[in-house]
Write a protein that holds these residues in place. Structure first.
Motif, PDB file in Angstrom:
ATOM      1  N   LYS A  45       0.805  -1.228   0.000  1.00 19.36           N
ATOM      2  CA  LYS A  45       0.000   0.000   0.000  1.00 19.36           C
ATOM      3  C   LYS A  45       0.838   1.278   0.000  1.00 19.36           C
ATOM      4  O   LYS A  45       0.330   2.353   0.293  1.00 19.36           O
ATOM      5  CB  LYS A  45      -0.987  -0.001   1.166  1.00 19.36           C
ATOM      6  N   ALA A  46       2.116   1.175  -0.321  1.00 20.30           N
ATOM      7  CA  ALA A  46       2.985   2.357  -0.364  1.00 20.30           C
ATOM      8  C   ALA A  46       2.601   3.251  -1.536  1.00 20.30           C
ATOM      9  O   ALA A  46       2.197   2.771  -2.588  1.00 20.30           O
ATOM     10  CB  ALA A  46       4.442   1.941  -0.499  1.00 20.30           C
ATOM     11  N   ASN A  47       2.741   4.546  -1.359  1.00 21.66           N
ATOM     12  CA  ASN A  47       2.517   5.491  -2.442  1.00 21.66           C
ATOM     13  C   ASN A  47       3.861   5.767  -3.118  1.00 21.66           C
ATOM     14  O   ASN A  47       4.665   6.531  -2.618  1.00 21.66           O
ATOM     15  CB  ASN A  47       1.904   6.792  -1.935  1.00 21.66           C
ATOM     16  N   LEU A  48       4.071   5.101  -4.244  1.00 25.62           N
ATOM     17  CA  LEU A  48       5.298   5.259  -5.023  1.00 25.62           C
ATOM     18  C   LEU A  48       4.971   5.886  -6.374  1.00 25.62           C
ATOM     19  O   LEU A  48       5.694   5.708  -7.348  1.00 25.62           O
ATOM     20  CB  LEU A  48       5.987   3.900  -5.189  1.00 25.62           C
ATOM     21  N   SER A  49       3.897   6.632  -6.406  1.00 25.51           N
ATOM     22  CA  SER A  49       3.449   7.282  -7.626  1.00 25.51           C
ATOM     23  C   SER A  49       4.542   8.211  -8.158  1.00 25.51           C
ATOM     24  O   SER A  49       5.082   9.036  -7.428  1.00 25.51           O
ATOM     25  CB  SER A  49       2.178   8.084  -7.343  1.00 25.51           C
ATOM     26  N   GLY A  65      -1.126  -3.889  -3.331  1.00 29.11           N
ATOM     27  CA  GLY A  65      -1.943  -2.688  -3.221  1.00 29.11           C
ATOM     28  C   GLY A  65      -1.166  -1.386  -3.327  1.00 29.11           C
ATOM     29  O   GLY A  65      -1.710  -0.317  -3.068  1.00 29.11           O
ATOM     30  N   ALA A  66       0.096  -1.442  -3.725  1.00 33.95           N
ATOM     31  CA  ALA A  66       0.917  -0.224  -3.833  1.00 33.95           C
ATOM     32  C   ALA A  66       0.457   0.647  -4.998  1.00 33.95           C
ATOM     33  O   ALA A  66      -0.084   0.162  -5.989  1.00 33.95           O
ATOM     34  CB  ALA A  66       2.386  -0.590  -4.016  1.00 33.95           C
ATOM     35  N   ASN A  67       0.686   1.947  -4.868  1.00 32.21           N
ATOM     36  CA  ASN A  67       0.384   2.898  -5.936  1.00 32.21           C
ATOM     37  C   ASN A  67       1.679   3.190  -6.684  1.00 32.21           C
ATOM     38  O   ASN A  67       2.541   3.902  -6.185  1.00 32.21           O
ATOM     39  CB  ASN A  67      -0.215   4.182  -5.364  1.00 32.21           C
ATOM     40  N   LEU A  68       1.795   2.643  -7.887  1.00 32.38           N
ATOM     41  CA  LEU A  68       2.964   2.843  -8.741  1.00 32.38           C
ATOM     42  C   LEU A  68       2.593   3.615 -10.002  1.00 32.38           C
ATOM     43  O   LEU A  68       3.253   3.507 -11.025  1.00 32.38           O
ATOM     44  CB  LEU A  68       3.582   1.486  -9.098  1.00 32.38           C
ATOM     45  N   ALA A  86      -1.921  -3.968  -7.184  1.00 28.45           N
ATOM     46  CA  ALA A  86      -1.162  -2.723  -7.324  1.00 28.45           C
ATOM     47  C   ALA A  86      -1.721  -1.876  -8.464  1.00 28.45           C
ATOM     48  O   ALA A  86      -2.218  -2.395  -9.462  1.00 28.45           O
ATOM     49  CB  ALA A  86       0.311  -3.015  -7.575  1.00 28.45           C
ATOM     50  N   ASN A  87      -1.626  -0.568  -8.319  1.00 27.34           N
ATOM     51  CA  ASN A  87      -2.037   0.360  -9.368  1.00 27.34           C
ATOM     52  C   ASN A  87      -0.795   0.773 -10.144  1.00 27.34           C
ATOM     53  O   ASN A  87       0.041   1.518  -9.638  1.00 27.34           O
ATOM     54  CB  ASN A  87      -2.733   1.585  -8.784  1.00 27.34           C
ATOM     55  N   MET A  88      -0.686   0.264 -11.364  1.00 26.68           N
ATOM     56  CA  MET A  88       0.464   0.563 -12.213  1.00 26.68           C
ATOM     57  C   MET A  88       0.021   1.320 -13.469  1.00 26.68           C
ATOM     58  O   MET A  88       0.597   1.167 -14.533  1.00 26.68           O
ATOM     59  CB  MET A  88       1.213  -0.722 -12.545  1.00 26.68           C
ATOM     60  N   THR A  89      -0.996   2.149 -13.298  1.00 29.15           N
ATOM     61  CA  THR A  89      -1.502   2.960 -14.400  1.00 29.15           C
ATOM     62  C   THR A  89      -0.385   3.857 -14.920  1.00 29.15           C
ATOM     63  O   THR A  89       0.307   4.515 -14.156  1.00 29.15           O
ATOM     64  CB  THR A  89      -2.686   3.821 -13.923  1.00 29.15           C
ATOM     65  N   LEU A 103       1.017 -10.961 -10.017  1.00 27.93           N
ATOM     66  CA  LEU A 103       0.476  -9.800 -10.716  1.00 27.93           C
ATOM     67  C   LEU A 103      -1.056  -9.833 -10.752  1.00 27.93           C
ATOM     68  O   LEU A 103      -1.673  -9.117 -11.538  1.00 27.93           O
ATOM     69  CB  LEU A 103       1.021  -9.743 -12.151  1.00 27.93           C
ATOM     70  N   ASN A 104      -1.662 -10.621  -9.888  1.00 28.19           N
ATOM     71  CA  ASN A 104      -3.120 -10.737  -9.871  1.00 28.19           C
ATOM     72  C   ASN A 104      -3.763  -9.382  -9.579  1.00 28.19           C
ATOM     73  O   ASN A 104      -3.357  -8.676  -8.658  1.00 28.19           O
ATOM     74  CB  ASN A 104      -3.582 -11.745  -8.820  1.00 28.19           C
ATOM     75  N   LYS A 105      -4.733  -9.034 -10.409  1.00 30.00           N
ATOM     76  CA  LYS A 105      -5.530  -7.814 -10.261  1.00 30.00           C
ATOM     77  C   LYS A 105      -4.704  -6.524 -10.350  1.00 30.00           C
ATOM     78  O   LYS A 105      -5.118  -5.484  -9.846  1.00 30.00           O
ATOM     79  CB  LYS A 105      -6.357  -7.842  -8.971  1.00 30.00           C
ATOM     80  N   VAL A 106      -3.550  -6.581 -11.004  1.00 29.73           N
ATOM     81  CA  VAL A 106      -2.760  -5.370 -11.206  1.00 29.73           C
ATOM     82  C   VAL A 106      -3.431  -4.525 -12.275  1.00 29.73           C
ATOM     83  O   VAL A 106      -3.917  -5.026 -13.283  1.00 29.73           O
ATOM     84  CB  VAL A 106      -1.309  -5.704 -11.619  1.00 29.73           C
ATOM     85  N   ASN A 107      -3.463  -3.221 -12.054  1.00 33.49           N
ATOM     86  CA  ASN A 107      -4.031  -2.285 -13.022  1.00 33.49           C
ATOM     87  C   ASN A 107      -2.893  -1.720 -13.871  1.00 33.49           C
ATOM     88  O   ASN A 107      -2.148  -0.861 -13.429  1.00 33.49           O
ATOM     89  CB  ASN A 107      -4.771  -1.161 -12.304  1.00 33.49           C
ATOM     90  N   PHE A 108      -2.769  -2.245 -15.100  1.00 31.73           N
ATOM     91  CA  PHE A 108      -1.758  -1.803 -16.050  1.00 31.73           C
ATOM     92  C   PHE A 108      -2.362  -0.846 -17.091  1.00 31.73           C
ATOM     93  O   PHE A 108      -1.837  -0.727 -18.191  1.00 31.73           O
ATOM     94  CB  PHE A 108      -1.143  -2.997 -16.783  1.00 31.73           C
TER      95      PHE A 108
END
Length: 151
Positions: A45-49, A65-68, A86-89, A103-108
């Protein structure tokens, strides 16, 4: 007595909720950003945006759940990492080693993924909407497709 209890709960509740929402180890986040090395770290859940993680060593790290969003992971080693949810938008993931990663449920969404290794990675329910993917074993369907390992 009731007033004191309510006052105490008012002060403590936000602290408890904040710590459960942001589970990343703050020292691990600092270490990653300072050195680019954080194997086996807790970054859940780290914010690494927007982080520049070029060549980062994140082997076996917990990034669940990290924000990338918009992070640059070019050449990063995420072998065995847990990126579930993880959010990898709009992330740049070129030459990334995702070998045996979760990589399950990763948002690419809108991510750029080129020449990356996904051998043995778990990839259920990926969102690859408008992602630019080449020379990487990520796609729609193909349950029987072979995903080669890097040599």
């Amino acid at each position: 007595m009731k007033a004191k209890l309510i006052a105490l709960l008012t002060l403590v509740t936000p602290l408890v909720l904040a710590s459960s929402v942001n589970a990343a180890n703050p020292q691990h986040v600092k270490k990653l950003l300072a050195t680019g090395e954080c194997a086996k770290c807790d970054l859940s859940k780290a914010n690494l945006s927007g982080a520049h993680l070029i060549g980062a060593d994140l082997r076996d790290a917990n990034l669940q759940g990290a924000n990338l969003t918009k992070a640059n992971l070019e050449g990063a080693d995420l072998t065995g990492a847990n990126l579930a949810g993880a959010n990898m938008t709009s992330t740049l993931a070129t030459n990334v080693d995702f070998k045996k990663a979760n990589l399950n449920k990763v948002n690419f969404t809108r991510a750029t993924i080129h020449d990356s290794n996904v051998y043995g990675a778990s990839m259920n329910d990926l969102n690859i909407t408008n992602a630019e993917i080449s020379n990487t074993g990520i796609g729609i369907g193909g349950e029987d497709a072979e995903v080669p390992d890097w040599k």
